[in-house]
Design an enzyme around this catalytic site. Structure first.
Site, short mmCIF file in Angstrom:
data_model
loop_
_atom_site.label_atom_id
_atom_site.label_comp_id
_atom_site.label_asym_id
_atom_site.label_seq_id
_atom_site.Cartn_x
_atom_site.Cartn_y
_atom_site.Cartn_z
N GLY A 12 0.33 -11.91 1.08
CA GLY A 12 -0.83 -11.65 1.95
C GLY A 12 -1.72 -10.61 1.31
N GLY A 13 -2.93 -11.05 0.90
CA GLY A 13 -3.83 -10.14 0.16
C GLY A 13 -4.82 -9.43 1.06
N GLY A 14 -4.38 -9.01 2.23
CA GLY A 14 -5.25 -8.23 3.12
C GLY A 14 -5.11 -6.74 2.86
N ILE A 15 -5.70 -5.96 3.76
CA ILE A 15 -5.76 -4.51 3.52
C ILE A 15 -4.37 -3.88 3.45
CG2 ILE A 15 -6.49 -2.31 4.54
CD1 ILE A 15 -9.02 -3.68 5.54
N ILE A 16 -3.52 -4.17 4.44
CA ILE A 16 -2.21 -3.49 4.50
C ILE A 16 -1.36 -3.83 3.28
CG2 ILE A 16 -0.03 -3.35 5.80
CD1 ILE A 16 -1.66 -3.58 8.38
N HIS B 112 -27.78 15.54 -5.50
CA HIS B 112 -27.51 15.04 -6.85
C HIS B 112 -26.57 16.02 -7.57
CE1 HIS B 112 -28.15 13.10 -10.67
NE2 HIS B 112 -28.44 14.26 -11.22
N CYS C 220 -0.16 3.76 14.26
CA CYS C 220 -1.05 4.46 13.34
C CYS C 220 -0.41 5.73 12.77
CB CYS C 220 -2.35 4.79 14.06
SG CYS C 220 -3.53 5.62 13.02
N GLY D 111 1.82 8.61 19.21
CA GLY D 111 1.03 8.29 18.01
C GLY D 111 1.04 6.82 17.63
P1 FAD Z 1 -0.33 0.96 18.61
O1 FAD Z 1 -0.67 1.99 17.63
O2 FAD Z 1 0.37 -0.27 18.15
O3 FAD Z 1 0.49 1.66 19.74
C1 FAD Z 1 1.09 0.95 20.77
C2 FAD Z 1 2.20 1.80 21.33
O4 FAD Z 1 2.69 1.17 22.50
C3 FAD Z 1 3.39 1.94 20.38
O5 FAD Z 1 3.71 3.29 20.24
C4 FAD Z 1 4.50 1.15 21.08
O6 FAD Z 1 5.78 1.72 20.85
C5 FAD Z 1 4.09 1.27 22.52
N1 FAD Z 1 4.58 0.20 23.38
C6 FAD Z 1 4.38 -1.13 23.21
N2 FAD Z 1 4.91 -1.81 24.24
C7 FAD Z 1 5.45 -0.89 25.06
C8 FAD Z 1 6.13 -0.97 26.29
N3 FAD Z 1 6.32 -2.15 26.89
N4 FAD Z 1 6.57 0.17 26.86
C9 FAD Z 1 6.36 1.38 26.27
N5 FAD Z 1 5.70 1.51 25.11
C10 FAD Z 1 5.25 0.39 24.52
N6 FAD Z 1 -6.00 1.27 11.23
C11 FAD Z 1 -7.03 2.03 10.83
O7 FAD Z 1 -8.01 2.17 11.57
N7 FAD Z 1 -7.02 2.67 9.61
C12 FAD Z 1 -5.97 2.56 8.76
O8 FAD Z 1 -5.98 3.14 7.68
C13 FAD Z 1 -4.87 1.76 9.16
N8 FAD Z 1 -3.80 1.64 8.36
C14 FAD Z 1 -2.73 0.91 8.79
C15 FAD Z 1 -1.62 0.80 7.95
C16 FAD Z 1 -0.52 0.07 8.35
C17 FAD Z 1 0.67 -0.02 7.45
C18 FAD Z 1 -0.52 -0.55 9.62
C19 FAD Z 1 0.67 -1.33 10.10
C20 FAD Z 1 -1.61 -0.47 10.46
C21 FAD Z 1 -2.73 0.27 10.04
N9 FAD Z 1 -3.86 0.38 10.85
C22 FAD Z 1 -4.93 1.12 10.43
C23 FAD Z 1 -3.95 -0.28 12.17
C24 FAD Z 1 -3.68 0.72 13.28
O9 FAD Z 1 -2.41 1.30 13.10
C25 FAD Z 1 -3.76 0.05 14.63
O10 FAD Z 1 -5.00 -0.61 14.76
C26 FAD Z 1 -3.63 1.06 15.75
O11 FAD Z 1 -2.41 1.74 15.68
C27 FAD Z 1 -3.74 0.35 17.10
O12 FAD Z 1 -3.62 1.28 18.11
P2 FAD Z 1 -3.11 0.86 19.56
O13 FAD Z 1 -3.21 2.10 20.38
O14 FAD Z 1 -3.81 -0.35 20.02
O15 FAD Z 1 -1.60 0.41 19.39
#
Ligand code: FAD
Length: 467
Positions: free
Chosen positions: A182-186, A445, A45, A42
């Site tokens: 930091g006034g972004g979304i997170i 409506h 996210c 997971g």
């Molecule tokens: P990630 O979710 O970062 O997953 C990468 C995975 O790779 C991780 O599990 C990590 O452990 C693994 N990994 C990394 N390197 C290695 C390695 N060398 N070997 C083995 N495993 C490894 N996005 C939205 O769209 N909606 C939201 O509401 C939203 N809310 C968020 C709230 C917060 C607090 C945060 C921090 C982020 C939020 N995001 C949101 C952003 C979203 O979480 C990310 O854009 C998304 O998770 C990216 O997915 P990904 O698959 O690229 O990477």
């Protein structure tokens, strides 16, 4: 103990990008290995991002709504906050979803290897896990290793009162006063949670507005609506120095309207963006180019500079959003399976699940100006919406942008459920709808999504008198 596996596709990282790629590739009949360093699938996210933050924002919204209902004749008592129970609730939500992913992997016969993976060549990867080393020989790889919070050089990050988003989601305590740096979304989402739970929250943002990429008018309205939620909202202001003292974190601000003296906080959430993990994978051993900042460049099929290696999600660039990662994942898996697919969406929606929500898709007015696009911008204030008035959401606003040929090119909203309403705008842009298509679509409506139809009617000059 060392093992060796041979596979058609290896996916590195099991976030929304990684698991979606693995599942799609398996559904297309490919043999897939999914590598993840943590014990649950997971990624950010599901474990420390989108999902836990939304579980907490859901509670925060109820607390805030209960406060405001007194004026409407229904009064609730002070909320009793049980942090242990809230944490358990959040963890249950995470567990339900990550557990589901585990089952879905099994059903598809996706082999999960737990451990930290690094490339050893163009067709091989080594994974260091608790139970030893696994060498994976692959035909194709999809890099989905995501990102991590940015750390600032002048911040004493090792102090436990300095949080990143993962720390904030742990809900260890509710500080009396906290700063969101930091006034972004997170940052703003977590600020809303802590404010509802009882903290006095300040926000500091270096640029001229909160959520910098969002539309100016929408953020103006957002600023009005959040009055009272946060104590000090400092834009055009820099947190220049952070000192960890026994009784608190002292923050010195710089800016025209910045506090003159350092301000003491019980906790500081640093939410200044996320950095890609590209530099930590020995990608060079596979010949994959990684930029100085850690991004991996890809083409429209998500292929890196090395033919058999693809990359998706946060690691390939902005916007760092789960839904972008999922769609890229599908394209990469399908291309590997021999389909001629490309990642070329017209829009990728952005949503701040704050209270109120801010949502936008397509070009903003500022971007239209910068790109020299001739446009007409129309706004529909929710003070003219019956549903908004009945739901105490009349401060909201819908704004649509149309090009010269009346085609919709952008849309933004601020208000209750803005994120849910945005779906219609995304579909309209993808389908190439013009204002007439939207205005002639009968919107139920009284709903908040009527505001989209009515904004299109404003553009058409045929606004009705339906409140
Ligand atoms: P990630 O979710 O970062 O997953 C990468 C995975 O790779 C991780 O599990 C990590 O452990 C693994 N990994 C990394 N390197 C290695 C390695 N060398 N070997 C083995 N495993 C490894 N996005 C939205 O769209 N909606 C939201 O509401 C939203 N809310 C968020 C709230 C917060 C607090 C945060 C921090 C982020 C939020 N995001 C949101 C952003 C979203 O979480 C990310 O854009 C998304 O998770 C990216 O997915 P990904 O698959 O690229 O990477």
């Amino acid at each position: 103990m060392s093992k060796e596996i041979k596979t058609q596709v290896v996916v590195l990282g099991a976030g929304p990008g990684g698991y979606s790629a693995a599942f799609r590739a398996a559904d297309l009949g490919l043999d897939v290995v999914l590598v993840e360093r943590y014990s649950t699938l997971g990624g950010v996210c599901l474990n420390v991002g989108c999902i836990p933050s939304k579980a907490l924002l859901h509670l925060a919204k109820h607390i805030e709504d209960a406060k405001h209902m007194a004026a409407e004749g229904v009064e609730f008592g002070e909320p009793k906050i049980d942090l242990d129970k809230i944490r358990k609730h959040k963890d249950k939500v995470i567990g339900q979803l990550t557990g589901g992913l585990g089952q879905m992997s099994k059903m598809r016969k996706v082999q999960v290897v737990n451990g930290y993976g690094k490339f050893t060549g163009q067709n091989s990867l080594k994974v260091e896990g608790d139970d030893g080393e696994t060498t994976i020989n692959f035909e194709h790889a999809i890099i989905a290793a995501g990102s991590q919070p940015i750390k600032l050089p002048f911040v004493p990050h090792d102090d436990e009162r300095i949080w990143d988003s993962t720390d904030a989601l742990e809900l260890k305590e509710i500080p009396e006063r906290m700063l969101v740096l930091g006034g972004g979304i997170i940052g703003l989402e977590m600020g809303c949670v802590y404010s509802a739970l009882g903290s006095t929250v300040d926000v500091v943002e270096m640029t001229e507005q909160l959520i910098p990429p969002a539309d100016k008018d929408i953020i103006k309205s957002f600023m009005k609506q959040i009055k009272g939620k946060f104590d000090q909202v400092m834009v055009n202001t820099k947190a220049a120095k952070l000192e960890a003292k026994k009784d608190g974190i002292y923050v010195t601000f710089e800016g025209k309207d910045a506090p003159k003296e350092p301000v003491k906080y019980g906790a500081v959430l640093v939410a200044v963006g996320r950095a890609p993990n590209g530099g930590k994978l020995d990608a060079d051993k596979a010949g994959v180019k990684v930029t100085e900042r850690g991004f991996i460049e890809v083409d429209k099929q998500l292929r890196t500079n090395v033919d058999n290696i693809f990359a998706i999600g946060d690691i390939v660039g902005q916007p760092m959003l789960a839904h972008k990662a999922v769609h890229e994942a599908h394209v990469a898996a399908e291309v590997i399976a021999g389909k001629k697919h490309f990642f070329e969406p017209k829009v990728i929606p952005s949503i701040a699940y704050t209270d109120p929500e801010v949502a936008w898709a397509g070009v903003t007015e500022k971007e239209a100006k910068e790109q020299g696009i001739e446009y007409d911008a129309v706004t529909f204030p929710w003070s003219a919406s019956g549903r908004a008035i009945a739901s105490n959401a009349q401060q909201g606003m819908t704004k649509l942008l149309f090009d010269k040929s009346n085609r919709i090119i952008g849309g933004a909203m601020v208000g209750t459920n803005a994120g849910e309403l945005l779906g219609e705008v995304c579909l309209a842009i993808e389908m190439g709808c013009d204002a007439e298509d939207i205005a002639l679509t009968i919107h139920a409506h009284p709903t908040l999504h009527e505001s989209i139809g009515l904004a299109a009617e404003v553009h058409e000059g045929s606004i009705t008198d339906m409140p």
